[in-house]
Design a protein around this motif. Structure first.
Motif, PDB file in Angstrom:
ATOM      1  N   LYS A 298       0.853  -1.191   0.000  1.00  8.72           N
ATOM      2  CA  LYS A 298       0.000   0.000   0.000  1.00  8.72           C
ATOM      3  C   LYS A 298       0.890   1.243   0.000  1.00  8.72           C
ATOM      4  CE  LYS A 298      -3.655  -2.381   2.582  1.00  8.72           C
ATOM      5  NZ  LYS A 298      -4.519  -2.357   3.800  1.00  8.72           N
ATOM      6  N   PRO A 299       1.464   1.602  -1.165  1.00 11.01           N
ATOM      7  CA  PRO A 299       2.400   2.738  -1.214  1.00 11.01           C
ATOM      8  C   PRO A 299       1.784   4.053  -0.749  1.00 11.01           C
ATOM      9  CG  PRO A 299       1.756   2.022  -3.428  1.00 11.01           C
ATOM     10  CD  PRO A 299       1.290   0.966  -2.485  1.00 11.01           C
ATOM     11  N   TYR A 300       0.469   4.202  -0.930  1.00 12.28           N
ATOM     12  CA  TYR A 300      -0.174   5.429  -0.458  1.00 12.28           C
ATOM     13  C   TYR A 300      -0.069   5.558   1.051  1.00 12.28           C
ATOM     14  CZ  TYR A 300      -4.113   2.601   1.178  1.00 12.28           C
ATOM     15  OH  TYR A 300      -4.894   1.694   1.843  1.00 12.28           O
ATOM     16  N   ALA A 301      -0.023   4.411   1.746  1.00  9.67           N
ATOM     17  CA  ALA A 301       0.094   4.434   3.208  1.00  9.67           C
ATOM     18  C   ALA A 301       1.458   4.952   3.633  1.00  9.67           C
ATOM     19  CB  ALA A 301      -0.147   3.038   3.774  1.00  9.67           C
ATOM     20  N   LEU A 302       2.500   4.619   2.865  1.00 10.81           N
ATOM     21  CA  LEU A 302       3.846   5.087   3.195  1.00 10.81           C
ATOM     22  C   LEU A 302       3.943   6.601   3.037  1.00 10.81           C
ATOM     23  CD1 LEU A 302       5.951   2.304   1.415  1.00 10.81           C
ATOM     24  CD2 LEU A 302       5.056   2.338   3.747  1.00 10.81           C
ATOM     25  N   GLU A 303       3.373   7.121   1.972  1.00 13.82           N
ATOM     26  CA  GLU A 303       3.391   8.572   1.771  1.00 13.82           C
ATOM     27  C   GLU A 303       2.540   9.274   2.819  1.00 13.82           C
ATOM     28  OE1 GLU A 303       5.287  10.268  -0.203  1.00 13.82           O
ATOM     29  OE2 GLU A 303       6.192   8.439  -1.022  1.00 13.82           O
ATOM     30  N   ALA A 304       1.421   8.666   3.179  1.00 11.89           N
ATOM     31  CA  ALA A 304       0.571   9.254   4.215  1.00 11.89           C
ATOM     32  C   ALA A 304       1.307   9.307   5.551  1.00 11.89           C
ATOM     33  CB  ALA A 304      -0.720   8.456   4.348  1.00 11.89           C
ATOM     34  N   GLY A 305       2.127   8.294   5.815  1.00  7.73           N
ATOM     35  CA  GLY A 305       2.920   8.294   7.041  1.00  7.73           C
ATOM     36  C   GLY A 305       3.897   9.447   7.073  1.00  7.73           C
ATOM     37  N   ALA A 306       4.579   9.702   5.941  1.00 11.74           N
ATOM     38  CA  ALA A 306       5.514  10.833   5.874  1.00 11.74           C
ATOM     39  C   ALA A 306       4.768  12.149   6.062  1.00 11.74           C
ATOM     40  CB  ALA A 306       6.254  10.818   4.540  1.00 11.74           C
ATOM     41  N   ASP A 307       3.607  12.256   5.460  1.00  5.58           N
ATOM     42  CA  ASP A 307       2.808  13.482   5.612  1.00  5.58           C
ATOM     43  C   ASP A 307       2.398  13.688   7.068  1.00  5.58           C
ATOM     44  OD1 ASP A 307       3.012  13.927   2.898  1.00  5.58           O
ATOM     45  OD2 ASP A 307       1.035  13.091   2.430  1.00  5.58           O
ATOM     46  N   ALA A 308       2.049  12.597   7.749  1.00  2.00           N
ATOM     47  CA  ALA A 308       1.655  12.696   9.158  1.00  2.00           C
ATOM     48  C   ALA A 308       2.817  13.175  10.024  1.00  2.00           C
ATOM     49  CB  ALA A 308       1.143  11.342   9.656  1.00  2.00           C
ATOM     50  N   ILE A 309       4.009  12.667   9.749  1.00  2.00           N
ATOM     51  CA  ILE A 309       5.190  13.109  10.507  1.00  2.00           C
ATOM     52  C   ILE A 309       5.470  14.577  10.238  1.00  2.00           C
ATOM     53  CG2 ILE A 309       7.668  12.771  10.873  1.00  2.00           C
ATOM     54  CD1 ILE A 309       7.244   9.852   9.953  1.00  2.00           C
ATOM     55  N   ASN A 310       5.377  14.991   8.976  1.00  2.00           N
ATOM     56  CA  ASN A 310       5.650  16.391   8.637  1.00  2.00           C
ATOM     57  C   ASN A 310       4.667  17.339   9.321  1.00  2.00           C
ATOM     58  OD1 ASN A 310       7.858  15.796   6.992  1.00  2.00           O
ATOM     59  ND2 ASN A 310       6.569  15.470   5.184  1.00  2.00           N
ATOM     60  N   ALA A 311       3.405  16.945   9.371  1.00  2.00           N
ATOM     61  CA  ALA A 311       2.418  17.775  10.074  1.00  2.00           C
ATOM     62  C   ALA A 311       2.742  17.835  11.565  1.00  2.00           C
ATOM     63  CB  ALA A 311       1.019  17.214   9.847  1.00  2.00           C
ATOM     64  N   HIS A 312       3.176  16.726  12.114  1.00  2.00           N
ATOM     65  CA  HIS A 312       3.578  16.675  13.525  1.00  2.00           C
ATOM     66  C   HIS A 312       4.761  17.605  13.792  1.00  2.00           C
ATOM     67  CE1 HIS A 312       5.456  15.077  17.183  1.00  2.00           C
ATOM     68  NE2 HIS A 312       6.513  14.790  16.459  1.00  2.00           N
ATOM     69  N   LEU A 313       5.759  17.567  12.918  1.00  2.00           N
ATOM     70  CA  LEU A 313       6.934  18.427  13.098  1.00  2.00           C
ATOM     71  C   LEU A 313       6.534  19.890  13.113  1.00  2.00           C
ATOM     72  CD1 LEU A 313       9.474  16.617  10.714  1.00  2.00           C
ATOM     73  CD2 LEU A 313       9.449  16.551  13.212  1.00  2.00           C
ATOM     74  N   ALA A 314       5.626  20.256  12.229  1.00  2.00           N
ATOM     75  CA  ALA A 314       5.172  21.647  12.181  1.00  2.00           C
ATOM     76  C   ALA A 314       4.459  22.033  13.466  1.00  2.00           C
ATOM     77  CB  ALA A 314       4.249  21.848  10.969  1.00  2.00           C
ATOM     78  N   ARG A 315       3.668  21.124  14.016  1.00  2.00           N
ATOM     79  CA  ARG A 315       2.927  21.443  15.242  1.00  2.00           C
ATOM     80  C   ARG A 315       3.842  21.623  16.439  1.00  2.00           C
ATOM     81  NH1 ARG A 315      -0.536  17.419  13.114  1.00  2.00           N
ATOM     82  NH2 ARG A 315       0.405  15.869  14.509  1.00  2.00           N
ATOM     83  N   VAL A 316       4.931  20.843  16.504  1.00  2.00           N
ATOM     84  CA  VAL A 316       5.827  20.931  17.664  1.00  2.00           C
ATOM     85  C   VAL A 316       6.974  21.908  17.438  1.00  2.00           C
ATOM     86  CG1 VAL A 316       5.244  18.600  18.424  1.00  2.00           C
ATOM     87  CG2 VAL A 316       7.224  18.951  16.927  1.00  2.00           C
ATOM     88  N   GLY A 317       6.976  22.592  16.289  1.00  2.00           N
ATOM     89  CA  GLY A 317       7.963  23.642  16.046  1.00  2.00           C
ATOM     90  C   GLY A 317       9.330  23.159  15.632  1.00  2.00           C
ATOM     91  N   LEU A 318       9.405  21.998  14.968  1.00  2.00           N
ATOM     92  CA  LEU A 318      10.673  21.488  14.464  1.00  2.00           C
ATOM     93  C   LEU A 318      10.698  21.603  12.948  1.00  2.00           C
ATOM     94  CD1 LEU A 318      11.130  18.263  16.655  1.00  2.00           C
ATOM     95  CD2 LEU A 318      12.378  20.419  16.851  1.00  2.00           C
ATOM     96  N   CYS A 319      11.755  22.201  12.417  1.00  2.00           N
ATOM     97  CA  CYS A 319      11.880  22.379  10.973  1.00  2.00           C
ATOM     98  C   CYS A 319      12.568  21.166  10.367  1.00  2.00           C
ATOM     99  CB  CYS A 319      12.674  23.646  10.651  1.00  2.00           C
ATOM    100  SG  CYS A 319      11.896  25.170  11.227  1.00  2.00           S
ATOM    101  N   GLY A 320      11.831  20.403   9.586  1.00  2.00           N
ATOM    102  CA  GLY A 320      12.407  19.219   8.974  1.00  2.00           C
ATOM    103  C   GLY A 320      11.400  18.556   8.066  1.00  2.00           C
ATOM    104  N   ARG A 321      11.862  17.579   7.302  1.00  2.00           N
ATOM    105  CA  ARG A 321      11.011  16.844   6.379  1.00  2.00           C
ATOM    106  C   ARG A 321      11.280  15.355   6.540  1.00  2.00           C
ATOM    107  NH1 ARG A 321       6.638  18.788   4.355  1.00  2.00           N
ATOM    108  NH2 ARG A 321       6.823  17.385   2.548  1.00  2.00           N
ATOM    109  N   ALA A 322      10.196  14.586   6.560  1.00  2.00           N
ATOM    110  CA  ALA A 322      10.292  13.130   6.647  1.00  2.00           C
ATOM    111  C   ALA A 322      10.185  12.521   5.262  1.00  2.00           C
ATOM    112  CB  ALA A 322       9.185  12.586   7.543  1.00  2.00           C
ATOM    113  N   GLU A 323      10.878  11.415   5.080  1.00  2.00           N
ATOM    114  CA  GLU A 323      10.802  10.692   3.818  1.00  2.00           C
ATOM    115  C   GLU A 323      10.835   9.201   4.112  1.00  2.00           C
ATOM    116  OE1 GLU A 323      15.541  10.769   2.644  1.00  2.00           O
ATOM    117  OE2 GLU A 323      14.290  12.490   2.120  1.00  2.00           O
TER     118      GLU A 323
END
Length: 621
Positions: free
Chosen positions: A302-327
């Motif tokens: 389910k490749p869409y699930a892997l991308e959704a996971g990265a998106d979830a981490i990126n949204a989390h980083l933004a909420r906690v004030g950490l500048c970064g990108r998940a892949e």
């Protein structure tokens, strides 16, 4: 629905006799009998039978997961049913259904209704299509007041269906259960007890992945206590998840359709951000069924699930004030790498103790200047009692060849702690990198990788992934209690090892990392008093240092994306004989005395008590 009790275990003495007759050597038979007698006297007949069957199956290479010590005994379940806790909340177990196979459905429902903790509600949200009317018929026929059944005219998708169940649930606490999985009979009791004892608002347990028949073991998921960096590397929490209803509201509500495929991951990240007390229960309370259509079988389908996971981490980083990108990590489905942005360009002071061994030092410096990937650093080579004139000639050449390198001299016997403390006082950088002279950096951007974690306000020490020259793992973090003191994670395993739940291939929070390659803010180094020169001159100083940082409230981080060879202890030899051995024994004794409370099972929050304390191979008991 009446709970089905397991058949009583009969004639354990006969079981021992049979084991002896089956060609076991006399000593093993005697030890088995002795162990059985001791267990019988202390834990009773059922536990004795389980121990005997475990040893018997283990000796024959059979599955032993059904004999684990954390599986409750019948008498324990009976005591749990009668227990009165200080706080006994109603726990609503929410299960979205969709074309669920009837065998799976019955097993799931029975596992909930037969819980030893009775203050429960089972919320079934059925979105099955017209081709599966048996799901609706079965649910409507359930004659149990604790069942809250909702039949949907239209399938809204996993997130919408789950959210409806969460809304319709009446419990003070909510739990998520997949329609094809089952709970251990003590699952809700263990959660309720932790809620009562620790006032927890977010809880999770260990789990086991089984084949579709729920008999064949696929994988253990033995987890650490809450570890934010570990969670950003993969959703290690998964099941069994229980949380307070009010916490869900603080986290912004239920699951979000835009993260379908990783909707639970997004929810867990949001809950963890606002939770007051997160509790990990190191018992297997959840059985995750692996079959052709489940993510337990292969999330990479389910490749869409892997991308959704990265998106979830990126949204989390933004909420906690950490500048970064998940892949997503290639070849590691469900695992992620976060690349944090550097918030500045601080000077890093690299501290390298040295005595002769110019071949090692030359290789170390060459790799540092080639692989650093970051220009703002100085190097302090700390000369300590070299005797070879060629060493001093090399120092002259090195200072000419490498910019911002200087040699400083520490006089006195070898004391790793004192040498680094001496160098730290001379350092100009706001970040320190303790680096052994027998380290050879392997990955490009090494300093930047270390710095992206060390720069964070919540991080103490940062460690790298080190290999022996034969490409076996030498260091992937340190756990307290292994070998009676402290040991390295996955030591001696192949370089390609990903580790249980990606423990070696994703960033982890750990109790300690090795001082052979350790980055830390100079301010923190000074704040906790640096390395302990008096008690840990050579050994355990790095572990003690990291534990001081942890006690001060900082996270220690291991990153597998900063890799190096470690030609361990070549320059000073191993501590196996003579004065070195005596010194090592004394330092070990002092370490154990200081941290004795972490020496037993469950002492290190990042090392699950299901794993062995005898070896460094991350093996099961």
């Amino acid at each position: 629905m009446k709970q089905t009790e397991k058949a009583p275990i009969m004639n354990e003495q006969d079981t021992i006799a049979k084991a002896i007759r089956r060609n076991l050597v006399p000593k093993k038979a005697f030890n088995l009998a002795l162990r059985g007698a001791k267990c019988l006297a202390t834990r009773g007949l059922e536990a004795t039978g389980r121990e005997i069957r475990f040893r018997y199956d283990l000796a024959r290479g059979r599955d032993t997961w059904q004999h684990r010590a954390d599986i409750p005994l019948r008498r324990e379940l009976k005591e749990q049913r009668a227990a009165v806790l200080a706080k006994m909340p109603l726990i609503s177990v929410v299960v979205p259904l969709y074309n669920t196979p009837m065998e799976y459905l019955r097993q799931m429902v029975e596992s909930v209704l037969n819980q030893s903790y009775q203050y429960l509600e089972l919320v079934l949200v059925n979105a099955s299509d017209d081709l599966h009317p048996e799901v609706d018929q079965y649910c409507r026929a359930l004659a149990d007041m604790r069942v809250n059944y909702i039949h949907l005219a239209r399938n809204g998708g996993i997130s919408a269906n789950t959210n409806l169940g969460l809304t319709e649930a009446n419990g003070e606490y909510l739990a998520l259960l997949d329609h094809d999985d089952v709970l251990s009979p003590n699952a809700l009791y263990e959660m309720a007890k932790a809620i009562s004892d620790e006032d927890a608002d977010l809880l999770y347990s260990d789990e086991i992945v089984l084949a579709a028949n729920l008999k064949t073991l696929r994988e253990y998921h033995f987890k650490p206590d809450f570890s934010p960096d570990t969670l950003r590397g993969c959703n290690y929490i998964t099941h069994f998840l229980v949380f307070e209803r009010s916490l869900l509201e603080k986290a912004g509500g239920g699951e979000r359709k835009i993260y379908d495929g990783a909707q639970d991951y997004d929810l867990i990240l949001r809950l963890s951000e606002v939770a007051k007390k997160i509790v990990h229960i190191p018992k297997v309370l959840y059985y995750w069924r692996s079959h052709a259509l489940s993510t337990a079988s292969d999330i990479s389908a389910k490749p869409y699930a892997l991308e959704a996971g990265a998106d979830a981490i990126n949204a989390h980083l933004a909420r906690v004030g950490l500048c970064g990108r998940a892949e997503p990590i290639a070849g590691g489905p469900g695992s992620y790498r976060v690349r944090y942005e550097l918030t500045g360009r601080p000077l890093v002071s690299v501290l390298i103790p040295n005595k002769d061994h110019i071949e090692d030092l030359s290789r170390c410096l060459e790799s540092l200047y080639e692989k650093a990937g970051y220009t703002e650093f100085e190097v302090l080579v700390v000369e300590n009692n070299s005797a070879d004139p060629a060493t001093f000639a090399y120092y002259e050449k090195a200072q000419e060849k490498y910019p911002n390198l200087q040699v400083i001299t520490y006089t006195g016997p070898f004391n790793f702690s004192a040498i680094n403390n001496f160098a730290a006082k001379k350092a100009k950088g706001s970040q320190l990198l303790l680096l052994n002279n027998d380290i050879q950096l392997l990955t490009d951007g090494f300093l930047e990788e270390m710095l992206m974690y060390s720069q964070r306000a919540d991080v103490g020490a940062v460690g790298a992934k080190l290999y022996y020259p034969d490409d076996k793992i030498q260091h992937a973090g340190v756990f307290i209690g292994i070998g009676g003191s402290a040991g390295h994670s996955h030591k001696g395993l192949p370089r390609a090892t990903r580790g249980n739940m990606y423990r070696v291939s994703t960033v982890q929070n750990l109790s300690a990392v090795t001082g052979a390659c350790l980055m830390v803010k100079k301010q923190l180094y000074d704040q906790v008093g640096g390395l302990d020169e008096e008690n840990f001159a050579v050994s355990y100083n790095d572990v003690d240092f990291c534990l001081k940082l942890r006690k001060a409230g900082y996270l220690n981080v291991f990153t597998p994306f900063a890799e190096a060879y470690h030609y361990e202890s070549k320059s000073r030899g191993l501590d196996t004989q003579g004065p070195n051995a005596a010194r090592y024994s004394a330092e070990k004794a002092r370490f154990v005395e200081k941290y004795h409370h972490m020496m037993g099972e469950g002492g290190d929050p990042y090392y699950n008590p299901h794993f062995t304390l005898k070896y460094e191979n991350y093996g099961y008991k």
